[in-house]
Motif scaffolding. Structure first.
Motif, PDB file in Angstrom:
ATOM      1  N   VAL A  46      -6.356   1.657   0.444  1.00 38.88           N
ATOM      2  CA  VAL A  46      -5.045   1.066   0.487  1.00 38.88           C
ATOM      3  C   VAL A  46      -4.030   1.773   1.018  1.00 38.88           C
ATOM      4  O   VAL A  46      -3.471   2.952   0.283  1.00 38.88           O
ATOM      5  N   ASP A  47      -3.296   1.329   1.863  1.00 38.72           N
ATOM      6  CA  ASP A  47      -2.165   2.069   2.686  1.00 38.72           C
ATOM      7  C   ASP A  47      -0.825   1.686   1.662  1.00 38.72           C
ATOM      8  O   ASP A  47      -0.478   0.426   2.323  1.00 38.72           O
ATOM      9  N   LEU A  48      -0.373   2.487   0.648  1.00 35.99           N
ATOM     10  CA  LEU A  48       0.585   1.752  -0.198  1.00 35.99           C
ATOM     11  C   LEU A  48       1.932   1.283   0.526  1.00 35.99           C
ATOM     12  O   LEU A  48       2.460   0.437  -0.170  1.00 35.99           O
ATOM     13  N   THR A  49       2.199   2.198   1.405  1.00 34.19           N
ATOM     14  CA  THR A  49       3.539   2.039   2.076  1.00 34.19           C
ATOM     15  C   THR A  49       3.440   0.756   3.080  1.00 34.19           C
ATOM     16  O   THR A  49       4.228  -0.442   2.770  1.00 34.19           O
ATOM     17  N   ALA A  50       2.169   0.374   3.520  1.00 32.08           N
ATOM     18  CA  ALA A  50       2.086  -0.899   4.279  1.00 32.08           C
ATOM     19  C   ALA A  50       2.014  -1.996   3.293  1.00 32.08           C
ATOM     20  O   ALA A  50       1.952  -3.105   3.553  1.00 32.08           O
ATOM     21  N   ALA A  51       1.071  -1.730   2.367  1.00 37.41           N
ATOM     22  CA  ALA A  51       0.824  -2.749   1.215  1.00 37.41           C
ATOM     23  C   ALA A  51       1.955  -3.406   0.717  1.00 37.41           C
ATOM     24  O   ALA A  51       1.983  -4.573   0.277  1.00 37.41           O
ATOM     25  N   ALA A  52       3.013  -2.470   0.299  1.00 40.27           N
ATOM     26  CA  ALA A  52       4.160  -2.914  -0.477  1.00 40.27           C
ATOM     27  C   ALA A  52       4.683  -4.257   0.054  1.00 40.27           C
ATOM     28  O   ALA A  52       4.976  -5.126  -0.505  1.00 40.27           O
ATOM     29  N   PRO A  53       5.137  -4.350   1.133  1.00 42.22           N
ATOM     30  CA  PRO A  53       5.590  -5.668   1.658  1.00 42.22           C
ATOM     31  C   PRO A  53       4.670  -6.812   1.913  1.00 42.22           C
ATOM     32  O   PRO A  53       5.305  -7.876   1.497  1.00 42.22           O
ATOM     33  N   ILE A  91       2.365  -7.182  -0.573  1.00 41.54           N
ATOM     34  CA  ILE A  91       2.598  -7.688  -1.983  1.00 41.54           C
ATOM     35  C   ILE A  91       3.799  -8.313  -2.417  1.00 41.54           C
ATOM     36  O   ILE A  91       3.881  -9.433  -3.192  1.00 41.54           O
ATOM     37  N   CYS A  92       4.902  -7.799  -1.944  1.00 38.11           N
ATOM     38  CA  CYS A  92       6.152  -8.281  -2.267  1.00 38.11           C
ATOM     39  C   CYS A  92       6.482  -9.842  -1.715  1.00 38.11           C
ATOM     40  O   CYS A  92       6.788 -10.574  -2.376  1.00 38.11           O
ATOM     41  N   ASP A  93       5.728  -9.823  -0.549  1.00 36.44           N
ATOM     42  CA  ASP A  93       5.804 -11.379   0.196  1.00 36.44           C
ATOM     43  C   ASP A  93       5.039 -12.277  -0.660  1.00 36.44           C
ATOM     44  O   ASP A  93       5.779 -13.519  -0.751  1.00 36.44           O
ATOM     45  N   ASP A  94       3.985 -12.054  -1.138  1.00 35.68           N
ATOM     46  CA  ASP A  94       2.967 -12.630  -1.987  1.00 35.68           C
ATOM     47  C   ASP A  94       3.783 -12.984  -3.113  1.00 35.68           C
ATOM     48  O   ASP A  94       3.684 -14.050  -3.926  1.00 35.68           O
ATOM     49  N   ILE A  95       4.636 -12.159  -3.866  1.00 31.98           N
ATOM     50  CA  ILE A  95       5.218 -12.329  -5.159  1.00 31.98           C
ATOM     51  C   ILE A  95       6.395 -13.442  -4.908  1.00 31.98           C
ATOM     52  O   ILE A  95       6.678 -14.298  -5.407  1.00 31.98           O
ATOM     53  N   LYS A  96       6.993 -13.118  -3.877  1.00 37.67           N
ATOM     54  CA  LYS A  96       8.216 -14.043  -3.459  1.00 37.67           C
ATOM     55  C   LYS A  96       7.816 -15.382  -3.149  1.00 37.67           C
ATOM     56  O   LYS A  96       8.378 -16.702  -3.550  1.00 37.67           O
ATOM     57  N   ILE A  99     -14.730   0.172  -8.098  1.00 35.45           N
ATOM     58  CA  ILE A  99     -14.428  -0.738  -8.839  1.00 35.45           C
ATOM     59  C   ILE A  99     -13.321  -1.879  -7.938  1.00 35.45           C
ATOM     60  O   ILE A  99     -12.983  -1.329  -6.906  1.00 35.45           O
ATOM     61  N   HIS A 100     -13.121  -2.986  -8.435  1.00 32.21           N
ATOM     62  CA  HIS A 100     -12.335  -3.864  -7.779  1.00 32.21           C
ATOM     63  C   HIS A 100     -10.867  -3.789  -7.990  1.00 32.21           C
ATOM     64  O   HIS A 100     -10.543  -3.315  -9.073  1.00 32.21           O
ATOM     65  N   TYR A 101     -10.008  -4.251  -7.044  1.00 31.60           N
ATOM     66  CA  TYR A 101      -8.759  -4.317  -7.681  1.00 31.60           C
ATOM     67  C   TYR A 101      -8.257  -4.707  -8.711  1.00 31.60           C
ATOM     68  O   TYR A 101      -7.135  -3.996  -9.335  1.00 31.60           O
ATOM     69  N   THR A 102      -8.846  -5.799  -9.407  1.00 37.93           N
ATOM     70  CA  THR A 102      -8.232  -6.287 -10.757  1.00 37.93           C
ATOM     71  C   THR A 102      -8.316  -5.189 -11.691  1.00 37.93           C
ATOM     72  O   THR A 102      -7.696  -5.119 -12.526  1.00 37.93           O
ATOM     73  N   ASP A 103      -9.473  -4.271 -11.624  1.00 40.23           N
ATOM     74  CA  ASP A 103      -9.467  -3.317 -12.771  1.00 40.23           C
ATOM     75  C   ASP A 103      -8.712  -1.985 -12.634  1.00 40.23           C
ATOM     76  O   ASP A 103      -8.563  -1.266 -13.613  1.00 40.23           O
ATOM     77  N   CYS A 104      -7.835  -1.815 -11.678  1.00 40.59           N
ATOM     78  CA  CYS A 104      -7.242  -0.653 -11.314  1.00 40.59           C
ATOM     79  C   CYS A 104      -5.844  -0.659 -10.558  1.00 40.59           C
ATOM     80  O   CYS A 104      -5.210   0.445 -10.748  1.00 40.59           O
ATOM     81  N   PHE A 105      -5.601  -1.796  -9.858  1.00 38.28           N
ATOM     82  CA  PHE A 105      -4.383  -1.635  -8.917  1.00 38.28           C
ATOM     83  C   PHE A 105      -3.233  -2.050  -9.528  1.00 38.28           C
ATOM     84  O   PHE A 105      -2.442  -2.749  -9.329  1.00 38.28           O
ATOM     85  N   THR A 106      -2.563  -0.708 -10.231  1.00 35.90           N
ATOM     86  CA  THR A 106      -1.606  -0.984 -10.787  1.00 35.90           C
ATOM     87  C   THR A 106      -0.378  -0.736  -9.934  1.00 35.90           C
ATOM     88  O   THR A 106       0.863  -1.321 -10.434  1.00 35.90           O
ATOM     89  N   PHE A 107      -0.368  -0.435  -8.800  1.00 31.46           N
ATOM     90  CA  PHE A 107       0.731  -0.468  -7.755  1.00 31.46           C
ATOM     91  C   PHE A 107       1.306  -1.916  -7.929  1.00 31.46           C
ATOM     92  O   PHE A 107       2.559  -1.970  -7.280  1.00 31.46           O
ATOM     93  N   VAL A 108       0.764  -2.812  -8.136  1.00 37.75           N
ATOM     94  CA  VAL A 108       1.071  -4.147  -7.788  1.00 37.75           C
ATOM     95  C   VAL A 108       2.409  -4.323  -8.855  1.00 37.75           C
ATOM     96  O   VAL A 108       3.319  -5.088  -8.642  1.00 37.75           O
ATOM     97  N   HIS A 109       2.222  -3.539  -9.940  1.00 37.36           N
ATOM     98  CA  HIS A 109       3.536  -3.653 -10.798  1.00 37.36           C
ATOM     99  C   HIS A 109       4.838  -3.070 -10.541  1.00 37.36           C
ATOM    100  O   HIS A 109       5.801  -3.448 -10.620  1.00 37.36           O
ATOM    101  N   HIS A 110       4.455  -2.041  -9.710  1.00 35.77           N
ATOM    102  CA  HIS A 110       6.004  -1.666  -8.966  1.00 35.77           C
ATOM    103  C   HIS A 110       6.379  -2.599  -8.154  1.00 35.77           C
ATOM    104  O   HIS A 110       7.708  -2.458  -7.849  1.00 35.77           O
ATOM    105  N   CYS A 111       5.575  -3.204  -7.296  1.00 33.96           N
ATOM    106  CA  CYS A 111       6.225  -4.080  -6.680  1.00 33.96           C
ATOM    107  C   CYS A 111       6.849  -5.393  -7.220  1.00 33.96           C
ATOM    108  O   CYS A 111       7.918  -5.728  -6.603  1.00 33.96           O
ATOM    109  N   GLU A 112       6.177  -5.642  -8.263  1.00 29.46           N
ATOM    110  CA  GLU A 112       6.903  -6.657  -9.115  1.00 29.46           C
ATOM    111  C   GLU A 112       8.287  -6.171  -9.636  1.00 29.46           C
ATOM    112  O   GLU A 112       9.219  -7.009  -9.697  1.00 29.46           O
TER     113      GLU A 112
END
Length: 258
Positions: free
Chosen positions: A231-238, A240-245, A147-160
């Protein structure tokens, strides 16, 4: 590439002994592909294959989310069903898996850190004291099957929640009846990030997915014609946060309207 047995697939995901793994999946295509190639898909054997790769030092989490608590339905630790795929519900039937406690965002967990995760008392769905925070702090790997990120990648809400930017989502508290693992009933309150109906639009994680892949914190491998996103979630967090900012991927991290 010749067909790879479903029991050998975890060896191709880049996992190592001791890894903390979040498994999100739609296993229907995997089951059909397995059967077309003369194998019978056995969910027990598949989970055992993953656990065998990460070993006793590893930890496996599978989402068992259910949002009925938001609508006034009591959460029952043992009886409330998983609404995020068949594999999570099946894992809960195994004696080596236990469920974490949050009534909205729970996980079936097996492995070394099972007790740590099942003892968590996080009120917020996505905070630093949640399983999502645990995955960020402990180099968690999200394996996404078919499946695609759109359908399941809930980790983005943690970053938000944790990156400190005023986004279009806000925290909302829900209160209801909670039946714990011992059958004791109480009234509890939990929170999660929500968005106003007037700002509602379908979440699209295509751009953030592409950004993570360009940054090398996520990659896609295709096995038996099925995509596996790692996805390496530790490496992905910054990332994603940069994208949000910077409000780059406007489909997911759009700031509140002025």
């Amino acid at each position: 590439m010749a067909y790879i047995s479903y029991l050998d697939l975890p060896k191709y995901w880049g996992l190592e002994r001791g890894d903390r793994v979040l498994l999100t999946s739609d296993i229907m295509q995997l089951m059909f592909t397995t059967m077309r190639n003369g194998e019978r898909f056995d969910r027990d054997a598949f989970l055992d294959a993953i656990l065998g790769v990460i070993g006793e030092e590893g930890t496996l989490l599978i989402p068992t989310f259910n949002w009925d608590f938001c609508h006034g339905v009591a959460f029952d630790y043992h009886k409330t069903p998983c609404k995020t795929g068949a594999l999570g519900g099946f894992a809960l039937s195994r004696p080596d898996f236990r469920r974490t406690q949050h009534p909205l965002y729970s996980f079936a967990v097996a492995g070394k850190d099972q007790q740590l995760l099942c003892d968590m008392q996080n009120v917020s769905s996505f905070g630093v004291d949640s399983p999502f925070g645990y995955l960020e702090k402990n180099h968690g790997k999200n394996v996404i099957i078919g499946i695609h990120y759109t359908d399941c990648f809930t980790f983005v809400h943690h970053c938000e929640e944790v990156c400190g930017v005023d986004t279009y989502r806000f925290s909302k508290t829900f209160t209801g009846q909670y039946i714990d693992a011992e059958g004791q009933e109480s009234t509890r309150s939990y929170s999660m990030l929500v968005r106003s109906y007037e700002l509602y639009e379908a979440t699209d994680l295509t751009l953030i997915g592409e950004k993570m892949e360009r940054a090398g914190v996520a990659h896609v491998i295709v096995l038996n014609e099925i995509p596996y996103r790692i996805v390496d979630l530790t490496a992905a967090a910054p990332v994603i946060c940069d994208d949000i900012k910077n409000n780059s991927s406007r489909g997911i991290c759009k700031h509140k309207l002025q």
